[in-house]
Design a protein around this motif. Structure first.
Motif, PDB file in Angstrom:
ATOM      1  N   ASN A  19      43.955  -6.241 -92.634  1.00  0.00           N
ATOM      2  CA  ASN A  19      43.625  -6.605 -91.255  1.00  0.00           C
ATOM      3  C   ASN A  19      42.129  -6.495 -90.987  1.00  0.00           C
ATOM      4  N   LEU A  20      41.485  -5.494 -91.581  1.00  0.00           N
ATOM      5  CA  LEU A  20      40.061  -5.272 -91.336  1.00  0.00           C
ATOM      6  C   LEU A  20      39.202  -6.421 -91.834  1.00  0.00           C
ATOM      7  N   ASP A  21      39.684  -7.155 -92.843  1.00  0.00           N
ATOM      8  CA  ASP A  21      38.907  -8.267 -93.387  1.00  0.00           C
ATOM      9  C   ASP A  21      38.774  -9.405 -92.387  1.00  0.00           C
ATOM     10  N   PHE A  22      39.612  -9.418 -91.374  1.00  0.00           N
ATOM     11  CA  PHE A  22      39.510 -10.439 -90.337  1.00  0.00           C
ATOM     12  C   PHE A  22      38.851  -9.880 -89.069  1.00  0.00           C
ATOM     13  N   HIS A  23      39.031  -8.616 -88.792  1.00  0.00           N
ATOM     14  CA  HIS A  23      38.516  -8.044 -87.552  1.00  0.00           C
ATOM     15  C   HIS A  23      37.043  -7.657 -87.653  1.00  0.00           C
ATOM     16  N   ASP A  24      36.565  -7.402 -88.856  1.00  0.00           N
ATOM     17  CA  ASP A  24      35.152  -7.115 -89.056  1.00  0.00           C
ATOM     18  C   ASP A  24      34.419  -8.431 -89.329  1.00  0.00           C
ATOM     19  N   ASP A  25      33.431  -8.757 -88.503  1.00  0.00           N
ATOM     20  CA  ASP A  25      32.765 -10.054 -88.604  1.00  0.00           C
ATOM     21  C   ASP A  25      32.148 -10.290 -89.977  1.00  0.00           C
ATOM     22  N   GLN A  26      31.474  -9.268 -90.517  1.00  0.00           N
ATOM     23  CA  GLN A  26      30.814  -9.441 -91.811  1.00  0.00           C
ATOM     24  C   GLN A  26      31.831  -9.701 -92.918  1.00  0.00           C
ATOM     25  N   LYS A  27      32.931  -8.922 -92.913  1.00  0.00           N
ATOM     26  CA  LYS A  27      33.964  -9.114 -93.925  1.00  0.00           C
ATOM     27  C   LYS A  27      34.645 -10.476 -93.773  1.00  0.00           C
ATOM     28  N   ARG A  28      34.853 -10.900 -92.527  1.00  0.00           N
ATOM     29  CA  ARG A  28      35.487 -12.187 -92.299  1.00  0.00           C
ATOM     30  C   ARG A  28      34.607 -13.327 -92.815  1.00  0.00           C
ATOM     31  N   GLN A  29      33.303 -13.195 -92.580  1.00  0.00           N
ATOM     32  CA  GLN A  29      32.381 -14.219 -93.068  1.00  0.00           C
ATOM     33  C   GLN A  29      32.355 -14.243 -94.601  1.00  0.00           C
ATOM     34  N   ASN A  30      32.388 -13.058 -95.213  1.00  0.00           N
ATOM     35  CA  ASN A  30      32.421 -13.000 -96.678  1.00  0.00           C
ATOM     36  C   ASN A  30      33.690 -13.637 -97.228  1.00  0.00           C
ATOM     37  N   LEU A  31      34.821 -13.346 -96.586  1.00  0.00           N
ATOM     38  CA  LEU A  31      36.085 -13.929 -97.017  1.00  0.00           C
ATOM     39  C   LEU A  31      36.043 -15.444 -96.888  1.00  0.00           C
ATOM     40  N   ASN A  32      35.556 -15.918 -95.761  1.00  0.00           N
ATOM     41  CA  ASN A  32      35.449 -17.359 -95.529  1.00  0.00           C
ATOM     42  C   ASN A  32      34.573 -18.011 -96.595  1.00  0.00           C
ATOM     43  N   SER A  33      33.431 -17.384 -96.886  1.00  0.00           N
ATOM     44  CA  SER A  33      32.511 -17.942 -97.875  1.00  0.00           C
ATOM     45  C   SER A  33      33.155 -17.996 -99.253  1.00  0.00           C
ATOM     46  N   THR A  34      33.878 -16.941 -99.602  1.00  0.00           N
ATOM     47  CA  THR A  34      34.545 -16.908-100.911  1.00  0.00           C
ATOM     48  C   THR A  34      35.578 -18.019-101.032  1.00  0.00           C
ATOM     49  N   LEU A  35      36.423 -18.171-100.013  1.00  0.00           N
ATOM     50  CA  LEU A  35      37.460 -19.201-100.053  1.00  0.00           C
ATOM     51  C   LEU A  35      36.855 -20.603-100.072  1.00  0.00           C
ATOM     52  N   GLN A  36      35.803 -20.823 -99.291  1.00  0.00           N
ATOM     53  CA  GLN A  36      35.151 -22.136 -99.279  1.00  0.00           C
ATOM     54  C   GLN A  36      34.619 -22.489-100.658  1.00  0.00           C
ATOM     55  N   GLU A  37      34.031 -21.508-101.330  1.00  0.00           N
ATOM     56  CA  GLU A  37      33.471 -21.760-102.656  1.00  0.00           C
ATOM     57  C   GLU A  37      34.577 -22.047-103.666  1.00  0.00           C
ATOM     58  N   LEU A  38      35.688 -21.320-103.584  1.00  0.00           N
ATOM     59  CA  LEU A  38      36.805 -21.569-104.488  1.00  0.00           C
ATOM     60  C   LEU A  38      37.364 -22.979-104.302  1.00  0.00           C
ATOM     61  N   LEU A  39      37.527 -23.385-103.042  1.00  0.00           N
ATOM     62  CA  LEU A  39      38.036 -24.724-102.768  1.00  0.00           C
ATOM     63  C   LEU A  39      37.065 -25.787-103.255  1.00  0.00           C
ATOM     64  N   ARG A  40      35.772 -25.514-103.108  1.00  0.00           N
ATOM     65  CA  ARG A  40      34.768 -26.478-103.573  1.00  0.00           C
ATOM     66  C   ARG A  40      34.871 -26.689-105.075  1.00  0.00           C
ATOM     67  N   MET A  41      35.246 -25.636-105.799  1.00  0.00           N
ATOM     68  CA  MET A  41      35.365 -25.712-107.255  1.00  0.00           C
ATOM     69  C   MET A  41      36.758 -26.157-107.700  1.00  0.00           C
ATOM     70  N   ASN A  42      37.571 -26.634-106.743  1.00  0.00           N
ATOM     71  CA  ASN A  42      38.911 -27.143-107.051  1.00  0.00           C
ATOM     72  C   ASN A  42      39.822 -26.057-107.624  1.00  0.00           C
ATOM     73  N   ILE A  43      39.689 -24.848-107.093  1.00  0.00           N
ATOM     74  CA  ILE A  43      40.508 -23.710-107.491  1.00  0.00           C
ATOM     75  C   ILE A  43      41.490 -23.401-106.371  1.00  0.00           C
ATOM     76  N   VAL A  44      42.720 -23.053-106.736  1.00  0.00           N
ATOM     77  CA  VAL A  44      43.740 -22.706-105.744  1.00  0.00           C
ATOM     78  C   VAL A  44      43.672 -21.209-105.462  1.00  0.00           C
ATOM     79  N   PRO A  45      43.212 -20.791-104.265  1.00  0.00           N
ATOM     80  CA  PRO A  45      43.235 -19.363-103.920  1.00  0.00           C
ATOM     81  C   PRO A  45      44.672 -18.915-103.632  1.00  0.00           C
ATOM     82  N   ILE A  46      45.059 -17.793-104.204  1.00  0.00           N
ATOM     83  CA  ILE A  46      46.374 -17.207-103.943  1.00  0.00           C
ATOM     84  C   ILE A  46      46.132 -15.900-103.198  1.00  0.00           C
ATOM     85  N   ILE A  47      46.514 -15.879-101.924  1.00  0.00           N
ATOM     86  CA  ILE A  47      46.165 -14.788-101.020  1.00  0.00           C
ATOM     87  C   ILE A  47      47.386 -13.943-100.738  1.00  0.00           C
ATOM     88  N   ASN A  48      47.195 -12.643-100.683  1.00  0.00           N
ATOM     89  CA  ASN A  48      48.265 -11.729-100.330  1.00  0.00           C
ATOM     90  C   ASN A  48      47.652 -10.561 -99.578  1.00  0.00           C
TER      91      ASN A  48
END
Length: 770
Positions: free
Chosen positions: A158-187
């Motif tokens: 939950n903290l990864d979404f409620h903390d702005d810095q962590k949320r931005q880091n998560l967003n950046s990571t997922l965007q980069e994975l999608l850009r590289m045509n990788i399927v993120p598997i989130i849990n």
């Protein structure tokens, strides 16, 4: 094209256009728009990935999900998976290790007799998640590798979404994975995740408590600006009451504000969230601009294509939409038609006849209004340039056509007087015990027709005469004409309070979606191209289809045929209306008439009429210079083209037709009565004619007033289907306290030993047409 999978070119166009559709952050309004979805989140509930014993994974279901996700990823879409399963995988692993350890210790210290007292250990969920997460990811990686698709693991709390810095880091990571045509598997990181704070979820668009994978998937979809969230669970979708209850109905489309009408059941056998949690998360995602579909990911017959079906816009599960249509859904239309149809069937025959006659009068009185709407459709079709000349001809209405329609409708009104409730058989089984077989309506008919608005009043009149409810699905090219004709039909029905018995389906429903309404529709009647009929026959797996997939009609010219009859019949059969299903496609000629005056006149007539001739294999062998040899003897040309083939005898002609024909309509032209009778008796087609054009295979020409189509089926109605073909029967028994015990095991009365009379009905007198 109906039921056709997206081509690569169309897919690229859709994906490019999605940026415009999603620029304002709005979700898709209709299922058909889901084809445009580029970024998709697939949420796999615990019940989808977990075995029935809740200890281990359902590998077959997981493999089918991986295949579908990889296929969509390879189409150029951006796929993300929110998965459960770590706890189940870990539980299986830890339980095995603990039992193995216990068995060793007990075998050493207590003897073998203690092993039978061992019980499965109670395991804490966080420990199971910690032990199972690595194995779960290894399994995903191995499965996706088979499709040359790379994956990446992302664990969140939950903290990864409620903390702005962590949320931005998560967003950046997922965007980069999608850009590289990788399927993120989130849990969710279930090994360390704290319990959710009470009353903290669904606090507007910016806050949602990550307390289960439903809320995680919703938050992730909004955060990543996903176009579509597919939430798979162990139910078909959202029901208006708990699934399994007697009156529970699957909700096709769910709108914000409708949740007050829902009664939720218990939550899934596994997992943290129930349907209520899924609906809350779905509505939250919808508010954030992401479309949502909740569907069943465990059904063995649909698991292998449920994700791709949803993305193709098919009617699967419950679709969440913010745009509520002005009119009723097709399910509501079907229910209204069925309820009103039962009232229609209970009317007196004179009342049903009066409705049909009133409709016939309206076709004449409102002629200008109908023709004006038809001109609009014709102009739109001409400007679009997508219809052939044959389809434009079908689309066009004229005063003469409307007058002919009105005459046909009045004939149906006369024939309707003794249709519903007619006694076919009456048997006196015993004293005061009479059995009757009577005609009754089939129920709800779905008639699908292309570019032929005159079909609407025809089938409406036949449905009214037979007491059936009707769903009419016309082609969009005739939308304006169909709308006016339907309004007139309902105006006629309203004189006896059954206005809703005939419904016009004008929503975005695909034909395949309509074919899924097997609990509401009793018979489908397609009227259109052979391709349309074949597609409907494939799609309607649980609903009977009355129709013919092809009209490969033959004319056999016997060695004893009269020249004048042959020329007239062949010309009319091929050239009068070559696009009709009863037009001649293959001309079989007896070998003896080759190189005769008769054969030369046939060829000259066809050339004069601009008919392109294709030579069958045997015909080609007789000629030094021949027309192009036919590619297939099973071809329905639907145009000024035909095949000519040579046969040695009438029996060979029959064998040819049985092998290459479609059991529609076949003709013999001969002056030999014995030959003709053998042909008529031996040939197994719906219509078999002697010295008559194949174009006679028509409801009007048969004196039926109109037809709903021509059937080549082996059961129920065959050939042109009119009023009689829309009726079935039921048995009615009137007794006086009789019981089954009155009969012996052989079905005869214990106290009666004589045959009782059976009264057969008199044959009906059909009204013939000019």
């Amino acid at each position: 094209m109906l039921l056709q999978r997206l081509s690569l070119c169309r897919l690229v166009t859709c994906i490019l256009s999605v940026s415009l559709a999603r620029a304002n952050g709005n979700s898709f309004a209709h299922r058909g728009e889901l084809r445009q979805a580029k970024r998709i989140v697939v949420k796999l509930g615990s019940a989808v990935v977990t075995r029935g014993d809740e200890c281990g994974l359902a590998l077959g279901r997981l493999a089918s999900v991986v295949e579908q996700v990889a296929m969509l990823q390879n189409q150029g879409r951006e796929m993300m998976i929110v998965t459960s399963g770590a706890v189940a995988f870990g539980k299986q692993r830890l339980r095995h290790e603990i039992l193995l350890s216990q068995s060793v210790r007990q075998a050493l210290h207590s003897g073998q007799n203690q092993l039978k007292d061992m019980s499965a250990p109670v395991l804490e969920a966080r420990a199971c998640a910690a032990a199972g997460q690595s194995g779960l990811m290894a399994l995903y990686e191995a499965m996706f590798t088979q499709y040359s698709t790379c994956t990446a693991q992302v664990l969140v709390t939950n903290l990864d979404f409620h903390d702005d810095q962590k949320r931005q880091n998560l967003n950046s990571t997922l965007q980069e994975l999608l850009r590289m045509n990788i399927v993120p598997i989130i849990n969710t990181n279930d090994a360390v995740v704290p319990p959710p704070e009470p009353n903290s979820d669904l606090q507007g668009v910016n806050v949602i408590s990550i307390k289960d994978n439903d809320s995680l998937a919703a938050r992730l979809a909004v955060e990543m600006k996903a176009d579509l969230l597919i939430a798979l669970s162990d139910v078909e979708g959202l029901y208006d009451s708990p699934p399994g209850s007697d009156d529970a109905k699957l909700i096709d489309i769910f709108y914000p504000g409708d949740q007050q009408s829902i009664t939720y059941g218990t939550k899934s056998r596994v997992g943290l969230g129930g349907m209520e949690a899924k609906v809350k998360a779905a509505l939250w995602a919808l508010q954030g601009g992401t479309s949502v579909v909740i569907a069943n990911g465990t059904h063995p017959k649909v698991t292998g294509h449920v994700i791709t079906d949803i993305v193709e816009g098919k009617k699967v599960g419950t679709f969440f939409s913010e745009v509520k249509p002005a009119g009723p859904t097709v399910e509501q239309q079907t229910e209204m038609a069925r309820d009103s149809g039962r009232t229609l069937a209970a009317l007196h025959p004179d009342q049903r006849g009066a409705i049909i006659c009133h409709l016939a009068d309206l076709l004449v009185e409102k002629k200008q209004e109908i023709l004006a709407a038809n001109k609009t459709d014709m102009d739109l079709a001409a400007n679009a340039g997508q219809l052939s000349s044959a389809l434009l001809n079908r689309l066009s209405l004229s005063p003469a056509k409307l007058n002919s329609l009105a005459i046909g409708l009045r004939q149906i009104a006369v024939a309707s007087q003794d249709s519903v409730g007619r006694v076919l058989r009456r048997t006196r089984v015993a004293h005061n015990l009479e059995l009757e077989q009577i005609t009754v309506p089939i129920g709800v008919l779905l008639v699908i027709f292309e570019a032929r608005p005159d079909c609407l009043p025809q089938v409406s009149a036949l449905a009214i005469a037979s007491g059936n409810a009707l769903l009419a699905k016309g082609g969009k090219e005739a939308a304006n004409t169909n709308r006016v004709l339907h309004e007139l039909t309902q105006e006629a029905l309203d004189i006896h309070g059954v206005k809703e018995a005939v419904q016009l389906v004008s929503t975005r429903e695909e034909v395949e979606d309509l074919c899924r309404l097997d609990k509401m529709i009793d018979l489908i009647i397609p009227r259109g191209s052979s391709e349309l009929v074949r597609n409907i026959q494939r799609a309607a797996k649980s609903i009977p289809v009355l129709g013919h997939s092809e009209g490969i009609c033959h004319i056999y010219v016997d060695s004893e045929a009269a020249i004048d009859k042959v020329i007239k019949i062949v010309r009319d059969s091929k050239c009068d209306y070559p696009a009709a299903c009863n037009a001649m496609e293959t001309l079989l000629v007896h070998r003896d008439i080759l190189r005769t005056t008769l054969f030369d006149q046939i060829i000259d007539m066809l050339r004069t009429e601009r008919v392109k001739i294709h030579a069958g294999p045997r015909f080609a062998s007789y000629l030094t210079f021949s027309p192009s040899e036919v590619k297939s003897l099973r071809t329905e040309y639907g145009d000024l083209e035909c095949c000519i083939e040579v046969v040695d005898s009438m029996q060979e002609a029959i064998d040819h037709i049985h092998r290459y024909g479609s059991s529609h309509t076949d003709v013999i032209v001969t002056e030999n009565e014995d030959t003709a009778e053998q042909f008529l008796q031996q040939l197994d087609s719906a219509c078999v004619f002697w010295n008559a054009s194949s174009r006679f295979a028509d409801g009007y020409r048969f004196g039926l007033g109109a037809e709903v189509g021509i059937s080549t089926a082996r059961i129920h109605a065959r050939g042109p289907v009119g009023l009689e073909g829309l009726l079935t029967t039921k048995w009615v028994l009137r007794g006086d306290g009789h019981t089954a015990a009155d009969f012996s095991e052989h079905g005869t009365l214990k106290y009666l030993h004589e045959n009782l009379p059976v009264t057969q009905p008199q044959p009906r007198q059909m009204t013939s047409s000019n």
